[in-house]
Each structure stands twice: as structure tokens, then as C-alpha cells.
Design a protein around this motif. Structure first.
Motif, PDB file in Angstrom:
ATOM      1  N   ILE A  11       0.838  -1.049   0.037  1.00  0.00           N
ATOM      2  CA  ILE A  11      -0.212  -0.316   0.181  1.00  0.00           C
ATOM      3  C   ILE A  11       0.884   1.218  -0.066  1.00  0.00           C
ATOM      4  N   ASN A  12       0.451   2.236  -0.447  1.00  0.00           N
ATOM      5  CA  ASN A  12       1.561   3.496  -0.735  1.00  0.00           C
ATOM      6  C   ASN A  12       0.646   4.781  -0.571  1.00  0.00           C
ATOM      7  N   SER A  13       0.004   5.264  -1.343  1.00  0.00           N
ATOM      8  CA  SER A  13      -0.526   6.598  -1.021  1.00  0.00           C
ATOM      9  C   SER A  13      -1.425   6.602   0.328  1.00  0.00           C
ATOM     10  N   PRO A  14      -2.224   5.848   0.731  1.00  0.00           N
ATOM     11  CA  PRO A  14      -2.739   5.707   1.741  1.00  0.00           C
ATOM     12  C   PRO A  14      -2.094   4.572   2.851  1.00  0.00           C
ATOM     13  N   ALA A  15      -0.875   4.825   2.740  1.00  0.00           N
ATOM     14  CA  ALA A  15       0.020   3.578   3.628  1.00  0.00           C
ATOM     15  C   ALA A  15      -0.191   3.887   5.186  1.00  0.00           C
ATOM     16  N   GLY A  16      -0.195   5.006   5.579  1.00  0.00           N
ATOM     17  CA  GLY A  16      -0.170   5.700   6.915  1.00  0.00           C
ATOM     18  C   GLY A  16      -1.580   5.270   7.422  1.00  0.00           C
ATOM     19  N   VAL A  17      -2.568   5.423   6.577  1.00  0.00           N
ATOM     20  CA  VAL A  17      -4.008   5.088   7.136  1.00  0.00           C
ATOM     21  C   VAL A  17      -4.173   3.386   7.231  1.00  0.00           C
ATOM     22  N   LEU A  18      -3.791   2.587   6.422  1.00  0.00           N
ATOM     23  CA  LEU A  18      -3.858   1.456   6.268  1.00  0.00           C
ATOM     24  C   LEU A  18      -2.882   0.585   7.596  1.00  0.00           C
ATOM     25  N   TRP A  19      -1.845   1.452   7.591  1.00  0.00           N
ATOM     26  CA  TRP A  19      -0.877   0.866   8.626  1.00  0.00           C
ATOM     27  C   TRP A  19      -1.486   1.169  10.076  1.00  0.00           C
ATOM     28  N   ALA A  20      -2.152   2.429  10.196  1.00  0.00           N
ATOM     29  CA  ALA A  20      -3.072   2.478  11.560  1.00  0.00           C
ATOM     30  C   ALA A  20      -3.961   1.591  12.019  1.00  0.00           C
ATOM     31  N   MET A  21      -4.699   1.201  10.677  1.00  0.00           N
ATOM     32  CA  MET A  21      -5.810   0.289  10.838  1.00  0.00           C
ATOM     33  C   MET A  21      -5.106  -1.206  11.190  1.00  0.00           C
ATOM     34  N   TYR A  22      -3.973  -1.521  10.888  1.00  0.00           N
ATOM     35  CA  TYR A  22      -3.312  -2.874  11.180  1.00  0.00           C
ATOM     36  C   TYR A  22      -2.690  -2.651  12.570  1.00  0.00           C
ATOM     37  N   LEU A  34     -11.289  13.722  12.196  1.00  0.00           N
ATOM     38  CA  LEU A  34     -11.040  13.964  10.883  1.00  0.00           C
ATOM     39  C   LEU A  34     -10.551  15.609  10.961  1.00  0.00           C
ATOM     40  N   SER A  35     -11.281  16.163  11.500  1.00  0.00           N
ATOM     41  CA  SER A  35     -10.899  17.826  11.575  1.00  0.00           C
ATOM     42  C   SER A  35      -9.510  18.006  12.389  1.00  0.00           C
ATOM     43  N   ALA A  36      -9.218  17.173  13.446  1.00  0.00           N
ATOM     44  CA  ALA A  36      -7.876  17.341  14.127  1.00  0.00           C
ATOM     45  C   ALA A  36      -6.853  16.801  13.253  1.00  0.00           C
ATOM     46  N   LEU A  37      -6.966  15.933  12.183  1.00  0.00           N
ATOM     47  CA  LEU A  37      -6.054  15.416  11.451  1.00  0.00           C
ATOM     48  C   LEU A  37      -5.804  16.530  10.483  1.00  0.00           C
ATOM     49  N   PHE A  76      -3.095  11.104  14.725  1.00  0.00           N
ATOM     50  CA  PHE A  76      -3.999  11.574  14.402  1.00  0.00           C
ATOM     51  C   PHE A  76      -4.772  10.461  13.544  1.00  0.00           C
ATOM     52  N   LEU A  77      -4.155   9.760  12.614  1.00  0.00           N
ATOM     53  CA  LEU A  77      -4.720   8.767  11.798  1.00  0.00           C
ATOM     54  C   LEU A  77      -5.229   7.537  12.826  1.00  0.00           C
ATOM     55  N   LEU A  78      -4.410   7.281  13.848  1.00  0.00           N
ATOM     56  CA  LEU A  78      -5.101   6.384  14.885  1.00  0.00           C
ATOM     57  C   LEU A  78      -6.132   6.697  15.466  1.00  0.00           C
ATOM     58  N   ASP A  79      -6.347   7.900  16.036  1.00  0.00           N
ATOM     59  CA  ASP A  79      -7.689   8.424  16.536  1.00  0.00           C
ATOM     60  C   ASP A  79      -8.554   8.267  15.501  1.00  0.00           C
ATOM     61  N   CYS A  80      -8.414   8.657  14.247  1.00  0.00           N
ATOM     62  CA  CYS A  80      -9.610   8.555  13.299  1.00  0.00           C
ATOM     63  C   CYS A  80      -9.857   7.048  12.918  1.00  0.00           C
ATOM     64  N   VAL A  96     -11.486   4.440   4.946  1.00  0.00           N
ATOM     65  CA  VAL A  96     -10.108   4.855   4.222  1.00  0.00           C
ATOM     66  C   VAL A  96     -10.714   5.898   3.535  1.00  0.00           C
ATOM     67  N   GLY A  97     -11.635   5.732   2.804  1.00  0.00           N
ATOM     68  CA  GLY A  97     -12.035   7.062   1.947  1.00  0.00           C
ATOM     69  C   GLY A  97     -12.464   8.246   2.576  1.00  0.00           C
ATOM     70  N   GLU A  98     -12.870   8.190   3.885  1.00  0.00           N
ATOM     71  CA  GLU A  98     -13.254   9.619   4.448  1.00  0.00           C
ATOM     72  C   GLU A  98     -11.836  10.096   4.787  1.00  0.00           C
ATOM     73  N   ILE A  99     -10.742   9.328   5.415  1.00  0.00           N
ATOM     74  CA  ILE A  99      -9.577   9.829   6.001  1.00  0.00           C
ATOM     75  C   ILE A  99      -8.872  10.248   4.663  1.00  0.00           C
TER      76      ILE A  99
END
Length: 603
Positions: A201-212, A545-548, A572-576, A583-586
Motif C-alpha cells: 500500500i502506498n498513497s494511503p499507507a499511513g491509513v492502512l498501517w494505522a488500521m493494522y 478528521l478535523s484534528a487530522l 491523528f490517523l490512529l484516532d480517526c 479509508v475513503g473518509e480519511i
């Protein structure tokens, strides 16, 4: 060095080159006698087979030979000591060393694979999280040593499954992941504290890593025990794969956020896999794959240093990902040159003092682009040859493609054959018993030296452009790859390069049974998303999302005493994610701050 971009401090001085132009070749008296007394009569009786006008990567005619590597490098009929530098035997410390010693040409570990085999990974993901979870358990039960997650196109592009632009793609090329609930289902019954996980995963990597990370948290796992790799290589997206969301500079900021977070909070996890694989799949030569990949690594290091990270804080966790293509010796030379180049870059250009900072640790995947839909079982032989080159080149982990991947996602039977290929190499072939068995081969050592020399020359060009981000904005690496791809395709069409089953040895046969993913996956994911949004606190989602976005609007400042930068987006990603944002919202929220990237045309 060129002047830096106005927003960037000057980079470290480049290392002096180690790959000087080879001196004129001076064959020995014995070789000259051989040419006259043995070779000439043999050629008169049986000339070498005609191959056509060999071409190099730029499409130019290669003088003096009709034989080339798959990348277009001329291959001579004979290699001897005369092809190596005069000081090659006397300066083994410069060119080779011993296994486990600098410059690591012969591998990172003194025992090679005698102590521990490479990690046998299988890249898998399809349809729903539940279906992929069942495949993972089957692979682990069959002897796989780690998991590599393939995500579907909507996830790769930061979209939810119910997005109108996701129609027709949900679950098709990988698993659909929309929320942390999906991630938890994906790894249900799999102990993340004891299973290495690689995520492509690349562009959303931080998002998916936070989910993991949150899924592991829900299992009760300590983050400091987690090990695996996040691909997270946004530069190769601009160069080759084109799955990007934001412009290069904010995207690089997000990558460095993960570097900083991993160094402080998840110390055994590799926050990036700097990937030549996709560069090669886009049509590059072996040299372009090597040079662009390592220079991408240089760019990531430069940006991390600007954040205030110490080189030895993050460099030991940098990892690489290479392609294993069909040209057996060229691939082995590529891996050996990569280790030597990275050692010199890290010690001489960046002054790393921790020996592990200079280790080129890499994963290899056999070449998907080499697989044919025609006579697909021929791919079993191709994959075995490519895997053998990766092992002889000293890879740390390996994924072997399934024979049916040119047609569809792998069936379970095809995936098992791919895994068994690795196991046969490991346990039946004997190749794991000796470290770097090709060391001292005149041919392999010459290929390795030439790869190293030409990579340094490419680094010079990239330095002169101001680095890889600036080169990407100019379209230079993209143009180089396009020209190499065209030259190779032209060689195939003129039959200068033979592809068995494509332009020779052609037969008609029915296609094998393949795995089919229908639209039921999108329907199920859409219902799941509807239930998720109805059952969560949407107020908490909006707040996180606003804090992010506020954090993303700030310029991260170098932190002190091992703390995170206040504007690091990972917390902030972890909080989201904990609030169950999708994924789409973030990704949509970050787009409001960073904008969306549009690639410039190249000429």
C-alpha cells in the motif's frame, strides 16, 4: 552538487564513485592462442546462431555482438581475468569482502542460508476480508513464513467500496479494506505479534498501517513486538505504478511521518519497502530498476534527516523490494551490486555508524510482467528460474508468482505450487548450502561491476537535477523507462528476443480454470459500510478528521529527545481509525489540505 530547492537544505556530499570506467581489455597469451587454435576453427565449422541486430536499452545497435542480456547489455562469448580491474584479486576488501562483511557484495550473513532460510511469503488478497483470511490460514498451514497483503484498487486509491469510482473493482485485484473492522476480520485468528505482515500500500499507507496497528491493539499485541513491512514507497508511484493521491511534497511528508513514528513506537517494523519491483514491471531495464530504486532510498533518507531524525535511528529499518526477471546472471549481479552500492551510500554519503544502517535488506518477487497468458504452465519454469536467481543473489524474503496470474488472481492450487517451488529450492536443490556461490565468476563479477559503475553515473544525473522529486516533476525517470520498454517490445516483435509461446513455439490450447470475483463483494462491503456509519459516533469521526486536517496543515518541526513532531499525522490517523472512520473518509479529508496530484505530460 546542485543548489537545493529553495524549501530544502543542502544534502550530504555524494560519495566518490567506485565504478570507474573499465580499462582496455588485454587478453592473455593463452586466450589469444585459444582464439586462433580452438575458437576460429570451431566458428568456421559451426557459426554462432543468428539472433538479429542486438539493441541496448536506448534502442541503439550494440556493436560487436548479437547476444545481450534482457536489458540490452552486450554479452561476450568469454569472460576471463582480463575483464576485471587489475587490482581485483588484490583488493577483495574493496570489491567483495566475505559474507557478512562490508561491502556486503557476498551477502549480509556469514552463514548465508545455512542458519536460517529466506522468509517464504505469498502475496495474497482477494474478494472480502473473510475470504482472504481463509486463504491466509491455508498458506500459513502450508508452510508460508509470512503474509503479504494485496489490496484491491479502490483501497490502493484511497476510496471506499461504495464510492461510484470503485464500481467493477472491489475485491478484484486484492482484498477490499474499508475500515478497521475489515482489518480486524482480515487477521482474525492470526497472531499478529508472531506473524510478519507485509502490506503493499502506498498513497494511503499511513491509513492502512494505522488500521493494522489498531487491529493488533484489539488483539492485545504490544506494538513493540510487531514486525513486518509497509511498502509506503510513494516515489515509485510517480515513476511507474501511478497509484498516487497527493502531490509529491506532502506525500513525502506523510512517508517521513511513518519513519518517525516507527522509530519511536514500532521499532521492529519496516516503515518502507523501497520498491524497484514496479519500476521493472513498467518496462525498465535491470540497471534502471537498480539505480532509480537506490536513489529513491537516498531521497527518503534526505527528507528524514531534514525532519531531525538521526541516520542510525531509522536507516536500520529501511528495506528494499526487487524484481526477479528472466535473465538469470543479470539478476544475480543486480542484487550483489545493490548491496555494495547501498553500503557506500550509507557510510560515505550519509556517515552512518551503525553497521545495520548500511545493510541492504530486500524482498524479491518473481516478475509478474514476464508471465504469459498463452501456455500458462510454462510460467512454472519461469518462476522457478527467477526464484533461483533471487536466492543466489541473497534475498531475505521471496514471493513466487502463481502460474495463472496473467489470467486472473491465483487459484489456491496455483498458489500452493508457487510456494512449493520455493520449498523445493530450499530443501532439494542444495543452493541454500553455500553463501554467494557465484563469487569469483568472471562473468558475474563483470556484470556486477558494470551495474555498480552505471548506477553511480545515474546518481550523478539525478543529483544534478536536484534529487528524485525534482526529476519526477521533470518527467525524466518516466521517459527513460518508456524508452526502455519500447526498445524491449520492439526486440520481441522483431524476434530478436524469443518469448516461448508468444513469438515462437506457439500452440492453441484452452485456458485453465481461473478464480472469478463477482460483484457480490461490493454489495457486501456496501452493506457493511452502511451498518458501520449507522453504528458509530459520527460526531467522533468528524472531530478526529478535523484534528487530522489541522495537523496536516502544519509544517512538522524536528522533535527533540526522541519525541514525535507535534504535527506528525500518525497519532491523528490512529484516532480517526479508532473512531471507525473509513479509508475513503480519511483520504478525502487529507485531499482538502494537500490537493490531488495530476501528472504532467512528458515529451
Amino acid at each position: 552538487m546542485p543548489q537545493p530547492h529553495p524549501s530544502e537544505p543542502a544534502s550530504a556530499s555524494p560519495a566518490p564513485h567506485s565504478g570507474e570506467q573499465a580499462a582496455d581489455r588485454h587478453p592473455s597469451a593463452e586466450e589469444l592462442r585459444w582464439q586462433t587454435s580452438t575458437l576460429a576453427p570451431a566458428l568456421a565449422k559451426s557459426p554462432e546462431r543468428p539472433i538479429g541486430s542486438a539493441q541496448n536499452a536506448a534502442g541503439r545497435i550494440a556493436a560487436g555482438t548479437a547476444f545481450t542480456t534482457i536489458s540490452g547489455t552486450p554479452v561476450e562469448r568469454l569472460y576471463t581475468q582480463a575483464d576485471l580491474p587489475e587490482d581485483w584479486r588484490a583488493r577483495q576488501d574493496k570489491y567483495l569482502g566475505l559474507p557478512g562483511q562490508p561491502p556486503y557484495t557476498r551477502g549480509l550473513y556469514p552463514e548465508g542460508y545455512r542458519g536460517r532460510l529466506w522468509t517464504m511469503r505469498q502475496f495474497s488478497g482477494f474478494a472480502s476480508p473473510e475470504e482472504t483470511n481463509r486463504r491466509y490460514k491455508s498458506l500459513l498451514a502450508g508452510g508460508a513464513g509470512g503474509l503479504s497483503v494485496a489490496f484491491d484498487l479502490p483501497t490502493l486509491m484511497g476510496r471506499d467500496s461504495d464510492d461510484p469510482l470503485s464500481e467493477g473493482e472491489v475485491g478484484k485485484c486484492g482484498v477490499a479494506i474499508d475500515s478497521v473492522d475489515d482489518m480486524e476480520t482480515l487477521f482474525s485468528g492470526i497472531d499478529l505479534a508472531s506473524t510478519t505482515v507485509s502490506m503493499t500500500i502506498n498513497s494511503p499507507a499511513g491509513v492502512l498501517w494505522a488500521m493494522y496497528l489498531v487491529a493488533a491493539e484489539r488483539q492485545g499485541a504490544d506494538w513493540t513486538a510487531l514486525s513486518g513491512t509497509l511498502q509506503n514507497d510513494i516515489l515509485k508511484e510517480y515513476i511507474a505504478q501511478k497509484e498516487y493521491l497527493y502531490p509529491p511534497e506532502p506525500s513525502m511528508r506523510l512517508v517521513v511521518d511513518t519513519f518517525e513514528f516507527a522509530a519511536r513506537r514500532v521499532p521492529r517494523f519496516n516503515p518502507v519497502s523501497i520498491s524497484g519491483y514496479h519500476i521493472r514491471e513498467a518496462g525498465s531495464t535491470a540497471l534502471q530498476e537498480l539505480a532509480f530504486t537506490l536513489y529513491d532510498g537516498v531521497e527518503y533518507v534526505e527528507w528524514a534527516l531534514r525532519r531531525g531524525l538521526s541516520i542510525d535511528d531509522f536507516a536500520p529499518r529501511l528495506s528494499f523490494f526487487f524484481n526477479a526477471h528472466n535473465d538469470f546472471f543479470e539478476e544475480i549481479a543486480k542484487y550483489r551490486a545493490a548491496r555494495r552500492l547501498w553500503y557506500r551510500l550509507m557510510t560515505e554519503r550519509f556517515g552512518a555508524s551503525n553497521p545495520r544502517s548500511a545493510w541492504m535488506r530486500f524482498h524479491t518477487q518473481t516478475a509478474g510482467v514476464s508471465l504469459t497468458a498463452q501456455q500458462p504452465k510454462n510460467n512454472i519454469a519461469r518462476v522457478a528460474l527467477q526464484a533461483l536467481a533471487a536466492v543466489l543473489g541473497g534475498t531475505q524474503s521471496l514471493h513466487t508468482d502463481a502460474f495463472d496470474e496473467a489470467l486472473a488472481l491465483p487459484t489456491e492450487d496455483a498458489a500452493r505450487i508457487a510456494l512449493r517451488t520455493q520449498q523445493i529450492l530450499a530443501h532439494e536443490s542444495g543452493v541454500a548450502d553455500v553463501a554467494d556461490p557465484f563469487a569469483g565468476s568472471y562473468f558475474v563479477e563483470k556484470l556486477t561491476l558494470d551495474m555498480e559503475r552505471d548506477a553511480w553515473n545515474c546518481f550523478d544525473k539525478l543529483d544534478a537535477m536536484g534529487g528524485m522529486v525534482r526529476a519526477i516533476e521533470k518527467g525524466w525517470p518516466q521517459k527513460e523507462i518508456a524508452e526502455a520498454s519500447y526498445a524491449y517490445q520492439r526486440a520481441v516483435e522483431t524476434r530478436e528476443k524469443i518469448i516461448v509461446g508468444i513469438n515462437d513455439y506457439v500452440i492453441d490450447e484452452p485456458p485453465p480454470q481461473t478464480l472469478y470475483i463477482g460483484e457480490s463483494v461490493r454489495e457486501a462491503q456496501t452493506l457493511r459500510l452502511k451498518a458501520l456509519r449507522a453504528g458509530r459516533s459520527n460526531e467522533a469521526v468528524e472531530r478526529t478528521l478535523s484534528a487530522l486536517c489541522r495537523a496536516a496543515e502544519q509544517q512538522p518541526e524536528p522533535a527533540q529527545n526522541g519525541a514525535l513532531s507535534a504535527a506528525n499525522t500518525m497519532p491523528f490517523l490512529l484516532d480517526c481509525v479508532r473512531a471507525r472512520a473509513t479509508v475513503g473518509e480519511i483520504c478525502a479529508a487529507l485531499t482538502t489540505v494537500f490537493g490531488a496530484y495530476q501528472e504532467p505530460g512528458i515529451s
